[in-house]
Design a protein around this motif. Sequence first.
Motif, PDB file in Angstrom:
ATOM      1  N   ALA A  15     -27.109  12.252   2.053  1.00  0.00           N
ATOM      2  CA  ALA A  15     -27.554  13.472   2.717  1.00  0.00           C
ATOM      3  C   ALA A  15     -26.738  14.697   2.310  1.00  0.00           C
ATOM      4  N   ARG A  16     -25.533  14.476   1.796  1.00  0.00           N
ATOM      5  CA  ARG A  16     -24.673  15.595   1.390  1.00  0.00           C
ATOM      6  C   ARG A  16     -24.765  15.904  -0.096  1.00  0.00           C
ATOM      7  N   GLY A  17     -25.610  15.169  -0.811  1.00  0.00           N
ATOM      8  CA  GLY A  17     -25.772  15.428  -2.233  1.00  0.00           C
ATOM      9  C   GLY A  17     -24.807  14.666  -3.115  1.00  0.00           C
ATOM     10  N   ASN A  18     -24.069  13.705  -2.523  1.00  0.00           N
ATOM     11  CA  ASN A  18     -23.143  12.879  -3.303  1.00  0.00           C
ATOM     12  C   ASN A  18     -23.848  11.607  -3.780  1.00  0.00           C
ATOM     13  N   ALA A  19     -23.227  10.934  -4.748  1.00  0.00           N
ATOM     14  CA  ALA A  19     -23.774   9.665  -5.226  1.00  0.00           C
ATOM     15  C   ALA A  19     -23.791   8.650  -4.086  1.00  0.00           C
ATOM     16  N   LYS A  20     -24.884   7.977  -3.932  1.00  0.00           N
ATOM     17  CA  LYS A  20     -25.029   6.996  -2.855  1.00  0.00           C
ATOM     18  C   LYS A  20     -24.555   5.637  -3.340  1.00  0.00           C
ATOM     19  N   ALA A  21     -23.463   5.168  -2.777  1.00  0.00           N
ATOM     20  CA  ALA A  21     -22.908   3.856  -3.142  1.00  0.00           C
ATOM     21  C   ALA A  21     -22.019   3.394  -2.002  1.00  0.00           C
ATOM     22  N   THR A  22     -22.083   2.128  -1.691  1.00  0.00           N
ATOM     23  CA  THR A  22     -21.271   1.594  -0.601  1.00  0.00           C
ATOM     24  C   THR A  22     -19.888   1.206  -1.108  1.00  0.00           C
ATOM     25  N   THR A  23     -19.009   0.837  -0.191  1.00  0.00           N
ATOM     26  CA  THR A  23     -17.669   0.362  -0.569  1.00  0.00           C
ATOM     27  C   THR A  23     -17.473  -1.085  -0.153  1.00  0.00           C
ATOM     28  N   GLU A  24     -18.551  -1.848  -0.113  1.00  0.00           N
ATOM     29  CA  GLU A  24     -18.457  -3.245   0.268  1.00  0.00           C
ATOM     30  C   GLU A  24     -17.521  -3.999  -0.663  1.00  0.00           C
ATOM     31  N   PHE A  25     -16.914  -5.067  -0.129  1.00  0.00           N
ATOM     32  CA  PHE A  25     -15.952  -5.830  -0.934  1.00  0.00           C
ATOM     33  C   PHE A  25     -16.609  -6.401  -2.186  1.00  0.00           C
ATOM     34  N   THR A  26     -17.814  -6.915  -2.048  1.00  0.00           N
ATOM     35  CA  THR A  26     -18.548  -7.440  -3.201  1.00  0.00           C
ATOM     36  C   THR A  26     -19.668  -6.466  -3.543  1.00  0.00           C
ATOM     37  N   GLY A  27     -19.695  -6.030  -4.783  1.00  0.00           N
ATOM     38  CA  GLY A  27     -20.739  -5.112  -5.221  1.00  0.00           C
ATOM     39  C   GLY A  27     -20.505  -3.674  -4.807  1.00  0.00           C
ATOM     40  N   GLY A  28     -19.301  -3.361  -4.379  1.00  0.00           N
ATOM     41  CA  GLY A  28     -18.988  -2.003  -3.954  1.00  0.00           C
ATOM     42  C   GLY A  28     -19.044  -1.004  -5.098  1.00  0.00           C
ATOM     43  N   TYR A  29     -19.379   0.224  -4.763  1.00  0.00           N
ATOM     44  CA  TYR A  29     -19.421   1.352  -5.679  1.00  0.00           C
ATOM     45  C   TYR A  29     -20.564   1.282  -6.683  1.00  0.00           C
ATOM     46  N   ALA A  30     -21.433   0.290  -6.544  1.00  0.00           N
ATOM     47  CA  ALA A  30     -22.619   0.211  -7.401  1.00  0.00           C
ATOM     48  C   ALA A  30     -23.682   1.168  -6.871  1.00  0.00           C
ATOM     49  N   THR A  31     -24.341   1.880  -7.770  1.00  0.00           N
ATOM     50  CA  THR A  31     -25.432   2.782  -7.389  1.00  0.00           C
ATOM     51  C   THR A  31     -26.751   2.028  -7.477  1.00  0.00           C
ATOM     52  N   ASN A  32     -27.838   2.726  -7.257  1.00  0.00           N
ATOM     53  CA  ASN A  32     -29.162   2.125  -7.378  1.00  0.00           C
ATOM     54  C   ASN A  32     -29.551   1.857  -8.818  1.00  0.00           C
ATOM     55  N   VAL A  33     -28.808   2.458  -9.771  1.00  0.00           N
ATOM     56  CA  VAL A  33     -29.112   2.295 -11.196  1.00  0.00           C
ATOM     57  C   VAL A  33     -28.315   1.115 -11.741  1.00  0.00           C
ATOM     58  N   PRO A  34     -28.957   0.152 -12.382  1.00  0.00           N
ATOM     59  CA  PRO A  34     -28.238  -1.003 -12.922  1.00  0.00           C
ATOM     60  C   PRO A  34     -27.076  -0.591 -13.812  1.00  0.00           C
ATOM     61  N   LYS A  35     -25.946  -1.230 -13.612  1.00  0.00           N
ATOM     62  CA  LYS A  35     -24.678  -1.098 -14.335  1.00  0.00           C
ATOM     63  C   LYS A  35     -24.049   0.298 -14.248  1.00  0.00           C
ATOM     64  N   VAL A  36     -24.510   1.117 -13.305  1.00  0.00           N
ATOM     65  CA  VAL A  36     -23.912   2.437 -13.088  1.00  0.00           C
ATOM     66  C   VAL A  36     -23.228   2.456 -11.722  1.00  0.00           C
ATOM     67  N   PHE A  37     -21.945   2.801 -11.710  1.00  0.00           N
ATOM     68  CA  PHE A  37     -21.128   2.827 -10.503  1.00  0.00           C
ATOM     69  C   PHE A  37     -20.635   4.255 -10.260  1.00  0.00           C
ATOM     70  N   ALA A  38     -20.167   4.517  -9.045  1.00  0.00           N
ATOM     71  CA  ALA A  38     -19.657   5.856  -8.711  1.00  0.00           C
ATOM     72  C   ALA A  38     -18.492   5.722  -7.742  1.00  0.00           C
ATOM     73  N   ALA A  39     -17.446   6.530  -7.976  1.00  0.00           N
ATOM     74  CA  ALA A  39     -16.259   6.475  -7.117  1.00  0.00           C
ATOM     75  C   ALA A  39     -15.557   7.821  -7.114  1.00  0.00           C
ATOM     76  N   GLY A  40     -14.757   8.055  -6.096  1.00  0.00           N
ATOM     77  CA  GLY A  40     -14.012   9.298  -5.984  1.00  0.00           C
ATOM     78  C   GLY A  40     -14.851  10.368  -5.307  1.00  0.00           C
ATOM     79  N   ASP A  41     -14.521  11.621  -5.581  1.00  0.00           N
ATOM     80  CA  ASP A  41     -15.186  12.729  -4.904  1.00  0.00           C
ATOM     81  C   ASP A  41     -16.684  12.778  -5.183  1.00  0.00           C
ATOM     82  N   ILE A  42     -17.123  12.273  -6.316  1.00  0.00           N
ATOM     83  CA  ILE A  42     -18.542  12.294  -6.637  1.00  0.00           C
ATOM     84  C   ILE A  42     -19.323  11.411  -5.674  1.00  0.00           C
ATOM     85  N   ARG A  43     -18.624  10.454  -5.048  1.00  0.00           N
ATOM     86  CA  ARG A  43     -19.243   9.548  -4.078  1.00  0.00           C
ATOM     87  C   ARG A  43     -18.924   9.933  -2.641  1.00  0.00           C
ATOM     88  N   ARG A  44     -17.635  10.246  -2.341  1.00  0.00           N
ATOM     89  CA  ARG A  44     -17.228  10.473  -0.964  1.00  0.00           C
ATOM     90  C   ARG A  44     -17.199  11.949  -0.575  1.00  0.00           C
TER      91      ARG A  44
END
Length: 493
Positions: free
Chosen positions: A433-462
Motif C-alpha cells: 500500500a505504500r509503494g514498496n516491494a511486497k515481500a514477507t520476512t518469513e523464516f522459509t521463503g522470506g524476502y521472495a517477491t511474486n516474481v520467480p527468483k526475484v527477492f527484495a530487502a532493505g528500504d525498497i521493501r520496508r
Amino acid sequence: MGKVTGFMEIERLEEGYKPVKERLKNYDEFVIGLDDGQAKQQAARCMDCGTPFCNNGCPVNNIIPDFNDLVYQGDWKNAIDVLHSTNNFPEFTGRICPAPCEAACVVNVNGDAVGIKSIEHAIIDKAWSEGWVVAKPPKHKTGKKVAVVGSGPAGMAAAQQLARVGHDVTLFEKNDRIGGLLRYGIPDFKMEKSHIDRRAKQLEAEGVTIRTNVMVGELPKGSKVTNWATETITPAQLQKDFDAVLLTGGSEQSRDLPAPGRDLAGIHFAMEFLPQQNKVNGGDKVKDQLRADGKHVVVIGGGDTGSDCVGTSTRHGAAGVVQFEVMPMPPEHENKPLVWPYWPLKLRTSSSHDESSEKGLLKREFAISTKEFVGENGKVTGVKTVRVEWKDGKMVEVAGSEEIIKADLVLLAMGFVNPVATILEGFGVEKDARGNAKATTEFTGGYATNVPKVFAAGDIRRGQSLVVWAIREGRQAARSVDEFLMGASDLPR
C-alpha cells in the motif's frame, strides 16, 4: 559478566567531540572514540542481565553482553569475532546508528544506559588498526550467479554473505561509487567514506564483482533521484543472466510539499543538496553546486536528514538556519517507566544542532506548518507559516499566528515515501500500500517477491529506515536466496 557492581560504581562516559571551531573548518569526522581503558570501564557497567533486552532492541541482534565482557577482559580479538557474527559493518552502525539497544538497556530503566554504541565503535576501530578485518573468500564455488541491485548497506551485507558461501555475486549500483545513501546521503562529518571504500575492497577480495554507473531499468522522467549511470541494463536481462536477483535499492522518492510557490527557484529536496557536497568531498567537481553560503536557509523536516542539512549549511557559511518540525516539541526526558525498553519519544539534539546553535545560526521551530512559499522575480524569498496545535486528534491552525520567515534557500527534508517506482514495475514486482516491494520476512521463503527468483530487502521493501535494519534485512535475504538456490542454507538469519 564484567564487574558485578560496575553499573553502580562507574558513570556512563560519552564519546568526545573536537571543538566546534575546529570541526566546522572541514567535513572530517570529529567524534573522539573511547580509548582501551575507557572502553573497558564502560564495558564493566554491563549487568549481563538474565534477559538482555539490548539484544532484541538491536535490529541485527548483536550479542552485546558477550562482546562487552570480552572488552572488559581485554580480549579484543574475540570481541570483534562476536560482533562480526551478527553485523557485517559495525563501523557503520558504530557511527550513525541511533542505538535502540541503549534505549532497551536494563540499566536505562532508572539510570544511564551502558554506552554500547561507543564500545562497538571502539571494537571495530581497533580491529581495523590491528589488521583483524580480513577477506574471507569461499573455499568452494557453487556455480550459481546472483545479481544484487543496489549497493547500500542492505546490498553490501547481502553480497558479502552470498559470496562467502560460494555464489558468484555481482553488485550493481547506478551511481559512480557504492554505498547508496551511506555514500551520498550521510555527510562525511558523520561517517567518512573511507569506511565504505575499504569494505568495497574486502568484498572484491571475497569474489564480489562491483559494477557502478549501471542503472537497472529506468528512472521516471523528471526524477530528482541521484543517478550518474552511464549504462543501462533491463530487468529482463538480469533475470536471464542470473539464477537469482535481489533488489536492495533505497527508498529514494523524497516526500514533496506541494504548497503554493513550490516552483520558485531556490527550493530543493535535501537529496539534491547533500549528495553534491559528498561528491565534492570525494574529489569531484560539481557544476553549479547547491550551496548555503551567506544565505538564510529554511530546513523543512525535523529528522536526521534535516539535521544533516543543518550541519552542511553551517559548514558552507550560512547566514542563518531555521528548522521546521510540524509536530509539537517533545519532552527533554522520556517517561522511562512508560516506554522502556522501546524507542522513546524525547527531544533529540544532534551535534549539528549543537554546533549551529553555538555559532548563533540555528533556530528550531516546532508545531509549525508551511502554507506558502513567497518570492520575487521567480526566486524564493520567504516561507509563509502558521502555528498548529492538536485538538481531538487533529492538527488545526492557530488563528492569527501566520508569519513570513526569510529564506534564500529552502531544503525539503521530510523523509522518503517509496522506492523509484519504475524499477519495481520493470521486474513486475507487486507493491504494498505504500509503494514498496511486497515481500514477507518469513523464516522459509522470506524476502521472495511474486516474481520467480526475484527477492527484495532493505528500504525498497520496508520503506525508509535505519542502516542497522538494512544490514539485518540484507543478511536475512541472503539466507533466503541461498536456500532458494541450494535447497538449504548454513547462513545465519
